[in-house]
Structures are given as C-alpha cells and as structure tokens.
Design an enzyme around this catalytic site. Structure first.
Site, short mmCIF file in Angstrom:
data_model
loop_
_atom_site.label_atom_id
_atom_site.label_comp_id
_atom_site.label_asym_id
_atom_site.label_seq_id
_atom_site.Cartn_x
_atom_site.Cartn_y
_atom_site.Cartn_z
N HIS A 307 0.85 -1.20 0.00
CA HIS A 307 0.00 0.00 0.00
C HIS A 307 0.88 1.24 0.00
O HIS A 307 1.95 1.25 0.61
CB HIS A 307 -0.89 -0.01 1.25
CG HIS A 307 -1.69 1.25 1.44
ND1 HIS A 307 -1.39 2.18 2.42
CD2 HIS A 307 -2.76 1.73 0.77
CE1 HIS A 307 -2.27 3.17 2.34
NE2 HIS A 307 -3.10 2.93 1.35
N ASN A 308 0.44 2.29 -0.72
CA ASN A 308 1.25 3.53 -0.80
C ASN A 308 2.71 3.19 -1.07
O ASN A 308 3.63 3.65 -0.39
CB ASN A 308 1.14 4.34 0.50
CG ASN A 308 -0.19 5.07 0.63
OD1 ASN A 308 -0.99 5.07 -0.31
ND2 ASN A 308 -0.43 5.68 1.77
N GLU A 337 1.07 0.02 -5.56
CA GLU A 337 0.10 1.10 -5.75
C GLU A 337 0.77 2.32 -6.35
O GLU A 337 1.86 2.72 -5.95
CB GLU A 337 -0.54 1.47 -4.40
CG GLU A 337 -1.61 2.54 -4.54
CD GLU A 337 -2.25 2.91 -3.21
OE1 GLU A 337 -3.21 3.69 -3.24
OE2 GLU A 337 -1.77 2.44 -2.16
N ASP A 339 -0.27 6.23 -6.99
CA ASP A 339 -1.22 7.32 -6.72
C ASP A 339 -0.88 8.46 -7.68
O ASP A 339 0.07 9.21 -7.45
CB ASP A 339 -1.08 7.76 -5.26
CG ASP A 339 -2.36 8.35 -4.72
OD1 ASP A 339 -3.20 8.75 -5.54
OD2 ASP A 339 -2.52 8.43 -3.50
N HIS A 352 1.35 11.26 -2.39
CA HIS A 352 0.14 11.14 -1.59
C HIS A 352 -0.59 12.48 -1.63
O HIS A 352 -0.14 13.45 -1.04
CB HIS A 352 0.50 10.76 -0.15
CG HIS A 352 -0.65 10.15 0.61
ND1 HIS A 352 -1.29 9.01 0.18
CD2 HIS A 352 -1.27 10.52 1.75
CE1 HIS A 352 -2.26 8.70 1.04
NE2 HIS A 352 -2.26 9.60 1.99
N GLU A 386 -4.36 4.55 -8.62
CA GLU A 386 -5.26 5.53 -8.02
C GLU A 386 -5.16 6.76 -8.92
O GLU A 386 -4.21 7.53 -8.84
CB GLU A 386 -4.84 5.84 -6.58
CG GLU A 386 -4.94 4.67 -5.62
CD GLU A 386 -6.36 4.17 -5.47
OE1 GLU A 386 -7.30 4.99 -5.58
OE2 GLU A 386 -6.55 2.97 -5.27
#
Length: 748
Positions: A307-308, A337, A339, A352, A386
């Site tokens: 994640h992230n 991931e 983003d 982020h 994302e």
C-alpha cells in the site's frame, strides 16, 4: 590471533580485489546538484567495515558495515544519480544500497575502470561474507570482538581486556568468574592469554552443553556417530525419512576432520555444522522452492501486496521514491500502488495527494517497476492505479505503460473469446496487470458493436475518497479510453453488498475495502466474505487515519479469503513480520494457494465459529526453547547486557491465536539457556503461523525487541532445530539464533 583459519584477512591475503579495498581510494560522494564532495573510502583491517573520511575535517569520518549492504548497483540507477549527474558520467557511477531505510550512498569514480573495480571488489567480499557458514560467522564475530578488546594491540588478553571482551559479546561476568577463566586457560602462568591459550579460551566460550548431550545420546561408535547412529538420530529425533546413503552424504559434506571423514564417522563439530546448515533449520527446505499448484485461477491465491508503495516513511510529509518500489518488489510484493496526479510539463507524478510528501515521475516509476518486477519472483505484478489525472495526462500514463512495459503488459484477455474466470499465475508469468477504472464491461469488447473510443466519466469510489477528508463526496471523474482499455482482469468497482456483487458483478470486477469495513465483514459475515472471494478478488487497504504509515493485522482478512491485503512495506513491525512469513515459502513467489475449502463456492468454512469440516485438523504443537546464541545488543548499546526472554506466538483463526513466553535469563545475550517447554492447540493448521520473538526483559518498562522469526505452521520441521533471527527491519542477524525442539502431534 587465529581461530580455525579465521583471521583478520579472511584467509585470502593474496586476493587482488581484497587488496584493492584495503588500500582504498577517493570517490566523489553525491547528495545534491550542489553537494558533490571527495571522500576517501577504504576497508578496515577487520575486513567487514568500510571507512570514509574527508581530507578537510576529521569530523566527517564515518564507518559502515559490509553486512549492512543490500546490493551494489552499477551506473546511474539511483534517483539521486539520475537527478544530480549528467549522462556522460554513467559509466563512472555506482550506488551502495543499504538493507534498512538508510539512504543510498551515491558515488562517482575517476574512471570507468575504477568504478568497475569498486563494484567487482565490493560484490565479491559481500558474497564471501554471505557464503560463510554459521560457525565461520561466529568465529569471525568473536575474533572481531577480541580485537576490539585488545586495547594495546599486543595480541594478548589480560584480565581487564577479558572483562571488556565479555561486555562486547553481551555477557556480564563478575571479577571472580573472569579471573577463574583466565587462570583456567593461562597454562604459562603469565597473567595473560596468548596464542594457543586464546584458542583454548575460545573453545571454552563456544562449548554448547546441549549439543554435547544430544550428540552423546547417539554417538555409539568409539565416541563418534557412525552412519547408522546418524540415521537413528534423523529418524527418531528429526522425524525425517533417512537412509544410510543420506548419512554418508552428510558426513562427506559437513565433517571437518579428515581422519573421521575417512572412517565414515561424524564428530561433534561435524554434527553441529550439520544442524546449523540451511537445510536443517526449522523451515522445511522443500517449501523454499515453488511447491504449490500455480495453475489455479489468480483469485485462488493470497497475493503479497503493498500500500502507498511510493512512500519511504509516513504519508504526511515523508519522501516518495522509486527506491520504495524497488524495495517492495525485491521483498516479493506482487501488487504495488501508484497514486497518480497531474504534473508539470504534461508528465504525471506520483505522491500522496493533499500532503507534503515529495513527488516522483510516473514514467520513472514504471521504468523502475519494469527493471525490478521479476528479480525475486517470476509471477505477475498488479499495478493498482489511483487515478487523479486529467484526460490528457491519463493518455500520457497509458503511453508510458505501453511503451515501457511493451508486450509484458496485459491489454487483452488470454485465449479466445470472453473469459469465464481468471488466468493462473503460471499463465501470467512475467506479465503486468492494471487494476483501475474501466468505462464499460469487458464483455462489451466482444460484442458485435464494440464501444466507441470516446473518453467518458466514471464514478470515483477509490480509497482517495474514503481516506481523504478533502473529498467527502463522490464525484465523477473523466477516464481516458486508452487507460480504460488496459484494465482487463482487475476492474475497480464499488461494493454494496455480497448479494449485489453476486448478481451484478463479473468475476474480474473487484472492490477495495478500507480495513475497518473489511474487518467488520470478516468478523460478522466471514463465510459470505470467503464465498465472495472464491469468485472475485478483494483488496484491503489501511485506514487513512494511519498517517504514520502503521499497519493493521492481515491475518483476519486472510482468514476471510481476501487475496490482496495491502500493507505499508516501509513500516517495520509485527504485522510486516507476519506478512513476510506468509509469503516466505513457495519460492518467495508472492502467491500462496488458498486451502481447498477456501476455493469452493459451497464451502461452509467460518473461521469464527469453526464448525466441523476438512479445515478442522486439531494438532498439538510442543515447543521446547532450549537456548540462544550470540544475541545482539539492543540498539547497539555498548554498556547494556541483555536479559533475554523468548515468546512464542501463534497466529491464525481466533481459536488458535495465543502466546506463551519463557522466564528471562539475566545478563547473558551470548549463550542463554532456558530448557522450557510450551504446548499449543492448533485447530486450523493451514492458516496458522508461528512466531518466535526475543526481547530484552525490563521489569519497570516495556521490553525491547531483539529479533524474531515467523513461519507458516505447515512449514515447521520437527526435532532439534536452529531458528535464525531477523532484525526489526527484516534483515538476517548474522550468528544470532535460537535452538529449539519441535514436535507436532495429532490431538485426536
């Protein structure tokens, strides 16, 4: 000083690569466009520490251990070198990458030849260190501590130096005991130890009574183990199928005494070397290779997921880095991931959103992913997008993925016609899957009138909505056709209910769940969640409130059949230990086949209620914690001696979750002994993991972490086993370990 061939120079005095490092040389250290300064680097006499110094000031002198190096990379591969150097110095550049969260050491040599020599020499000595067996590592470490304790460098050990040495190796001894040891070894009555007396001191120090007792039980041939004696030990104690041929191979490989080897006998030293070899440790060596069926549909596997992935630290102001992707992929993550946000010069960036975290280019990230995706595992990587970009920059994203990943990118279903289920990890070896929004159903691309190529809007329900306080309402976002068309097997959809998913969603349509929602479903509707995951993929991600990038416990979500349980790989702790243990087996492929009862649409398995079924195979786990060896000091505190205790934890279904611990041993981190027995009931062994944790006991405050090792219950080997230990950051602690006895029995 010398012990069984271990010397200050590794017994390779005439090695040109070693001599190059011992002599050292000047390199340009790069930190930024304006900070590029010469530093002199050389290998110290212990052959395990690198020294760097500035000619201008002694204050900048620093050392680092070769054992802390993860790898040496040639060329301008690091973010720093790409950003702060020109292409023409490519052949002179190299980077030293460290195991923990330390920044890379980016360096420029004066010539291509010199850079190659540095890389070759460093890689060679690091390889030599890694190839040392457990006994050699112990000898080298003890020898290093003896050298440090020898304050006047006369190659002799007086009483004060012996006391200093004990503190260095993590034992507190009183003056009387130190004096007794000196007298026992000081055959020349000189008041100090020298030559053979130091070797005798070393032998006393490393004597392991527990090994002598076990060896004595089976050494029935004039004080040695014969091949028959060894077979008896392997079958009776280790519960292994063994033949005389196996025993002969062990003696030939591990017996250090040539005379004993000629007589086909195994000495106590050879016995210990065998017990410490990787194939005889607590982890079943057969499970270190890919041993599971990899031809099942993709959703029938637990998938190692990050994640992230772009973050090196926290998610408020920490740095984003392609290095974070490299580290996650090398740790075995198969889902990363990205983003994505609009960036300057029509280049999408990753960070982020709505925070102070730094930004990296999308294209640089895809390049790094391509290069490192299949270093640890050949099995497919899922790119979880994302997407917050404009149509224009989404088209740039699609272009970068297509041009950089090429034919490795899945852009259409495998085989002919509309698929009915996922392809297998085996079929997808070396391929990339895109997870994200799609403008239409996959079925539409097979309809007689295929959808047009116009961009359109989709509803945004991804974690940016549920995590980010700046966007509380769902909104429509535009989606580029080119990006939409890359989403084949992992189309993101909103989850309403299990019933709604059954009726309206195809197998490739998957939901992402925030940890709180997922945990609630796993507790209240576990069987429904398991049945949902028999047909579809589910991704779980940490709550947005975890601004420090902490992790949740992945076990309850695995118990509910969730495949993509995403954790913050940059954050060390129990949760990551357990995650890495789940995926340490099956060749570190990043894919673990779920038990058959979690792949059956008619399953009645519920980890909460545990009704009778194939999953219920009650076992009794007996663990005897015997001893530990060479435990490191906590936070490298020179003055503090450990008071170690061992805790054994079992993770799995709620009925199996428990822990038990030993009493602490005072003032001995070098060779503490417990000889304590503990017993555990394990009802669903397929889902259970066993964790050994060593802590420094403190009666007035929280115990401090020393090391740990976690592995799947079904990968335990029985009998007398050494247990390696990992640091908080997941790196192997050289020489340190536990010695245990394991027995697993049917309880019914």
């Amino acid at each position: 000083m010398q012990f069984r061939g271990v010397t200050t120079r590794w017994s390779i005095e005439n090695d040109s690569d070693l001599q190059f490092l011992l002599q050292g040389g000047e390199l340009l250290k790069v930190r930024s466009a304006s900070w590029k300064k010469p530093r002199y680097f050389r290998l110290q006499e212990d052959c395990k520490t690198m020294w760097q110094e500035s000619k201008k000031t002694l204050k900048s002198n620093q050392t680092f251990s070769l054992s802390d190096i993860s790898m040496v990379r040639k060329g301008r591969q690091s973010e720093g070198l790409k950003k702060y150097t020109e292409e023409q110095v490519e052949s002179c550049c190299f980077s030293i990458v460290f195991k923990d969260s330390c920044k890379n050491l980016d360096l420029i040599a004066s010539s291509e030849g010199e850079a190659k020599q540095w890389v070759k020499s460093l890689e060679k000595i690091i390889s030599n260190i890694n190839k040392l067996n457990c006994q050699q590592k112990t000898e080298h470490w003890i020898f290093s501590c003896l050298k440090k304790a020898d304050k006047n460098k006369d190659n002799k050990m007086n009483l004060e130096e012996i006391k200093d040495f004990f503190r260095l190796i993590n034992i507190e001894v009183d003056d009387n005991h130190a004096e007794m040891l000196l007298k026992k070894c000081d055959k020349s009555k000189s008041g100090y130890l020298d030559g053979e007396e130091i070797k005798h001191f070393y032998d006393l120090l490393t004597y392991r009574e527990e090994i002598s007792v076990i060896y004595g039980e089976y050494a029935k041939s004039a004080g040695f183990m014969s091949p028959n004696n060894l077979v008896d030990f392997l079958m009776n104690e280790q519960r292994e199928k063994a033949t005389l041929a196996d025993a002969h191979k062990i003696i030939e490989k591990y017996e250090p005494d040539e005379h004993a080897k000629e007589k086909k006998l195994l000495s106590k030293d050879g016995f210990l070397m065998y017990l410490q070899n990787p194939d005889a440790l607590i982890l079943n060596p057969d499970h270190q290779e890919v041993y599971q069926d990899m031809s099942q549909p993709l959703n029938h596997y637990f998938i190692s997921s990050s994640h992230n992935t772009y973050l090196m630290e926290d998610q408020l102001k920490g740095p984003s880095s392609t290095e974070a992707y490299i580290r996650a992929l090398l740790k075995g993550s198969r889902c990363v991931e990205l983003d994505c946000w609009d960036g300057p010069d029509n280049e999408p960036v990753i960070y982020h959103g709505y925070t102070l975290t730094s930004k990296i280019l999308f294209k640089d990230t895809i390049k790094a992913i391509k290069e490192y995706a299949f270093k640890t595992s050949d099995y497919p990587v899922i790119l979880s997008l994302e997407n917050h970009c404009s149509i224009k920059q989404q088209e740039v994203m699609a272009h970068h993925m297509s041009s950089i990943l090429g034919s490795a990118l899945i852009t259409s279903p495998l085989g002919e016609g509309m698929p009915k289920h996922f392809p297998s990890p085996k079929e997808l070896k070396g391929r990339f899957l895109v997870k994200g929004k799609r403008l239409n159903k996959l079925e539409a691309s097979f309809a007689s009138e295929a959808a047009g190529s116009d961009d359109a809007e989709v509803t945004e329900e991804e974690e940016s909505n549920s995590e980010n306080e700046h966007k509380k309402e769902k909104k429509k976002v535009e989606l580029a056709q080119a990006l939409s068309d890359m989403v084949i097997y992992c189309k993101s959809v909103h989850f309403q209910s299990f019933e709604d998913s059954r009726q309206t969603h195809s197998f490739y349509e998957m939901a992402s769940f925030k940890e709180g929602k997922a945990m609630k479903l796993a507790e209240e509707s576990a069987n429904d969640f398991i049945c949902h995951n028999v047909d579809k993929l589910s991704r779980i991600y940490p709550a947005g409130s975890r601004t420090n990038s902490s992790n949740y416990n992945p076990v309850p979500l695995w118990n509910a059949g969730c495949q993509i349980v995403a954790l913050n790989f940059q954050t060390a702790g129990t949760e990551m230990d357990v995650n890495q243990a789940r995926f340490m087996v099956n060749g570190k492929s990043g894919y673990i086949l779920k038990p058959a009862y979690m792949r059956d649409t008619a399953t009645e398995f519920d980890p909460i209620t545990l009704t009778r079924g194939d999953w219920l195979r009650h076992k009794m786990l007996h663990v005897m914690i015997i001893s530990a060896q060479q435990l490191p000091k906590v936070n490298n505190r020179k003055s503090s001696i450990l008071d170690p205790l061992v805790r054994v934890e079992v993770y799995g279904v709620p009925a199996d979750a428990t822990e038990k611990e030993t009493n602490p041993v005072e003032n001995n981190g070098f060779n503490p002994a417990w000889n304590e027995n503990h017993q555990f009931d394990v009802y669903v062994p397929d889902l259970a993991l066993v964790r050994f944790v060593v802590e420094d006991y403190d009666s007035v405050s929280e115990n401090e972490f020393v090391g740990q090792y976690t592995l799947p219950f079904n990968s335990l080997k029985m009998g007398y086993r050494h247990v390696p230990l990992f640091s908080k950051n997941g790196d192997l602690l050289p020489s340190a370990g536990l010695f245990v006895h394991i027995m697993v029995l049917d309880a019914e």
